[in-house]
Structures are given as structure tokens and as C-alpha cells.
Design a protein around this motif. Sequence first.
Motif, mmCIF file in Angstrom:
data_model
loop_
_atom_site.group_PDB
_atom_site.id
_atom_site.type_symbol
_atom_site.label_atom_id
_atom_site.label_comp_id
_atom_site.label_asym_id
_atom_site.label_seq_id
_atom_site.Cartn_x
_atom_site.Cartn_y
_atom_site.Cartn_z
ATOM 1 N N LEU A 1 0.996 -3.406 -24.431
ATOM 2 C CA LEU A 1 1.870 -2.232 -24.391
ATOM 3 C C LEU A 1 1.664 -1.306 -25.582
ATOM 4 O O LEU A 1 1.987 -0.125 -25.495
ATOM 5 C CB LEU A 1 3.343 -2.677 -24.334
ATOM 6 N N ASN A 2 1.138 -1.805 -26.689
ATOM 7 C CA ASN A 2 0.886 -0.957 -27.856
ATOM 8 C C ASN A 2 -0.378 -0.128 -27.633
ATOM 9 O O ASN A 2 -1.421 -0.662 -27.241
ATOM 10 C CB ASN A 2 0.719 -1.805 -29.122
ATOM 11 N N SER B 1 -5.301 1.560 -24.807
ATOM 12 C CA SER B 1 -5.046 3.003 -24.887
ATOM 13 C C SER B 1 -4.258 3.529 -23.696
ATOM 14 O O SER B 1 -4.287 2.931 -22.601
ATOM 15 C CB SER B 1 -6.380 3.754 -24.965
ATOM 16 N N PRO B 2 -3.550 4.654 -23.870
ATOM 17 C CA PRO B 2 -2.836 5.260 -22.740
ATOM 18 C C PRO B 2 -3.762 5.540 -21.549
ATOM 19 O O PRO B 2 -3.350 5.400 -20.401
ATOM 20 C CB PRO B 2 -2.273 6.555 -23.333
ATOM 21 N N TYR B 3 -5.016 5.905 -21.844
ATOM 22 C CA TYR B 3 -5.952 6.149 -20.744
ATOM 23 C C TYR B 3 -6.240 4.848 -19.985
ATOM 24 O O TYR B 3 -6.234 4.821 -18.749
ATOM 25 C CB TYR B 3 -7.261 6.739 -21.276
ATOM 26 N N ASP B 4 -6.488 3.756 -20.716
ATOM 27 C CA ASP B 4 -6.725 2.467 -20.056
ATOM 28 C C ASP B 4 -5.491 2.014 -19.279
ATOM 29 O O ASP B 4 -5.607 1.425 -18.205
ATOM 30 C CB ASP B 4 -7.094 1.402 -21.095
ATOM 31 N N GLU C 1 3.434 8.105 -13.857
ATOM 32 C CA GLU C 1 4.834 7.816 -14.156
ATOM 33 C C GLU C 1 4.986 6.571 -15.032
ATOM 34 O O GLU C 1 5.794 6.542 -15.958
ATOM 35 C CB GLU C 1 5.636 7.654 -12.865
ATOM 36 N N ALA C 2 4.198 5.518 -14.750
ATOM 37 C CA ALA C 2 4.267 4.306 -15.564
ATOM 38 C C ALA C 2 3.797 4.586 -16.989
ATOM 39 O O ALA C 2 4.377 4.098 -17.965
ATOM 40 C CB ALA C 2 3.420 3.200 -14.936
ATOM 41 N N THR C 3 2.744 5.404 -17.123
ATOM 42 C CA THR C 3 2.215 5.737 -18.448
ATOM 43 C C THR C 3 3.178 6.643 -19.201
ATOM 44 O O THR C 3 3.371 6.485 -20.417
ATOM 45 C CB THR C 3 0.833 6.410 -18.320
#
Length: 417
Positions: free
Chosen positions: A247-248, A253-256, A305-307
Motif C-alpha cells: 500500500l505504500n 508505485s501508484p502506476y503499478d 477509483e481504487a488508486t
Amino acid sequence: MTAFKSDFLNILQERGFIHQCSDFEGLDALAAKGQAIAYVGYDCTAPSLHIGNYLTMMMLHWLQQSGNKPITLMGGGTTMVGDPSGKDESRAIRSIAEIEANKASIRGVFSKVLRYGNGASDAIMLDNAEWLTKLNWIEMLRDIGRHFSVNRMLTMDSVRLRLEREQEMSFIEFNYMVCQAYDFVELARRTGCRLQMGGSDQWGNIVNGVDLGRRMGTEQLFALTTPLLTTASGAKMGKTAQGAVWLNADQFSPYDFWQYWRNAEDADVVKFLKLFTTLPMSEIAKLAALQGGEINEAKKVLATEATALLHGRDAADTAAETARQTFEQGAIAENLPTVEVSRGELEAGAGVVGLFVKAGLVASNGEARRQIKGGGLRVNDAAVTDEKMVLTASNLTPEGVIKLSMGKKKHVLLKPA
């Protein structure tokens, strides 16, 4: 489907969070009055929590949204013991310094889905090291230990399964369920907490706490668990070729993270929209009606939405745009995940198989070779046909990177350092 009085249980049931509950009627009455104070415990075994933890965080989110109070309990004390649930061998004993570092690294993620403060339904964060590390051994045996039946403890899955497989269980691990049960009693006394939530593998531990509370004179306590997370194909959810879905942002990464949800199996999309986004059920119903290739649009909504919930709307939109440029335009988007490779290594020539492993796109050299035989790996959008292929500085694009791809959806940029 049961109709509950409380918004809390109705939301959880509608979205698929409920597996078991010790007393639906009693918990429902408490939550309907906005008096359900509930906690989930999070041990500090790594610098980041993972997808499985995110599920229970969402349970706390909906608890708060329905006017009740969540508690996030950091396991500064229980991490010193080690939870044996689902493990074939003892967890490594971690140093106090390591536990404290992990705890500090984990803390920030909760504020993404919970509101902390001093209000009636504001979340609070506590640490069980505050009371567990102060317990006197003899007093613990006399005041707490006497309420536990060893016969019953041996029937708990966390113990029974280990023994059936003839795997050793240490005495310290055997005591984990005692510590967790006492946490529940301590929180009931300190905060009025009446509910503990967790994954289905924690059912035995949580029910122990309910029973210990009864024996030690608390008000009635409640247990509520969520189903074990699996994909439609039966695989345990939350694993990729790179490892766990953390989650960090500095570990995944946000992209992954966006890509993880975009790559969900078709049959899982609606389930994941319910569990891992805050989209209204009416919107989810519209997405559930999409058929054929249109399901990909639902996957993009799920991913974004999850990201956005975890990493913020800007990071989610950037990830979605990076994916669009990469997949729809074939461009090398600067926001793709990047792995550094030494310039000297490139000048000398680096084997393509090892670079795909280094980039995390495959788990092993063997998997890379199998992918090459199946036409699944590409360098700068050209298929790799020779497993002995060597990449050099001549393979750098005008942007100064080498684009590695597995399939159509997984890409990493190699950047000389």
C-alpha cells in the motif's frame, strides 16, 4: 439477504464484506445506535501493509461512514511474538528498532481512508505495546492465562494445522492468541470497544477475545470477519511477479497499483468495485451490466477509483493517462515504472533475460525464457525472439531509456545511471 437495522451491516452485506459474525442481532442493535466502537489490529512485520490489510481498512471506513467509531491498533507488542496463523514455520523475531521503523512507515496509510480526531466517530490509533510490554508474567498467568483451556487452544486452526503438518510451533507463538484476546479486553476497558474485525483466518483469535471478555467482566463483545480474498481463478489475491501488492507508494508505485486493478480477471471486477472503491452501488450496477469488450471500461474505472482512494485523485489520473499513452498510442510515457541499470553494464552488454528479471516483469530466468518462446516479451515494442539477446547503449530510445514489456499491459523503463 438479511435486512439489518444498521447502515453499517447493510453496507457490509451489500458489498460482500461479511463472512462470520458472533452475534448479528446484538451487533446490529449497537451499530444502529451509532455506538459500535470497533478495532482491527495491524502487526508491524513489514514497512508497508498490503491488499489483505486494505480490505479490513475498508471495513473500518464503512463503520465510520455509518456514524460509528474505528480504532486502528498497531501491533507494537504482538509483532514481538509473531502471529502463527497461516504459517508453516515461525516468523522471524524482529528487533525493537525494526518494529518501530515498520510502525512509523505504516502509520500514514490509514488517514487515506479514515478521519482521525476527537469527535464521536473520529478514528483513533493505539499501540498494544503500551499494555502488553508492561504485563507482569506471574500476574498475566494468574489473571489472564487461567481463563484459557489448552485443550481448546490446540483446536485453533493456527495451532492445529501446524501440528498436523508436523511443523514445530514455538511456545512464544502459542501465546499469540492470548495476547490478541487480551488486547480486545484492554480496548473494551479503555475505550468501550465492543467489536473486533479481521480476516476469516483470525476468527479463532477474535472469538477467544470475546470469550475472555465474558470471563473478565466486560460488556458483551462481538466478532466479525471478512472472507479470504481470492481471485475468480482461485488464486490468493495480492501477488504479482514483483511480489506483494503493497500500500505504500515507495514500495509499490501508484502506476503499478493502477495496473494491478486494470489487470483484474473479468469475473472479479464487480466484486472488487464493491470492496475496494466507494462508488455508489447504483454506479457499480451500471458497470456490472457491461458486456464483452466494454468490461475493460469497468476495469479502468476500478483501477482509477481504487488508486484515487489510496494515493489521491491526481496520482490515479496520472496513472490512467500514462496507461492510455502507452497502450493506445504506443508512446513511451515518462510516468512508467523505472528501474535503474548501470551505464557500465549496458556498455558491456547485458543479457535480456536477466534484465527482465531485474525489472520485476518476470519472477525468474526460466519464466523469462518461457515468455520469449511464447512471444510474450518485447524490447522497445519489438518482440524478443532470442533468449541470448544482449542489450547495449545502442538500444536506448531518443528519450534515453529502454522499454521492456511483458504482454500488452506490463511495462518498465530501464534507465542508465
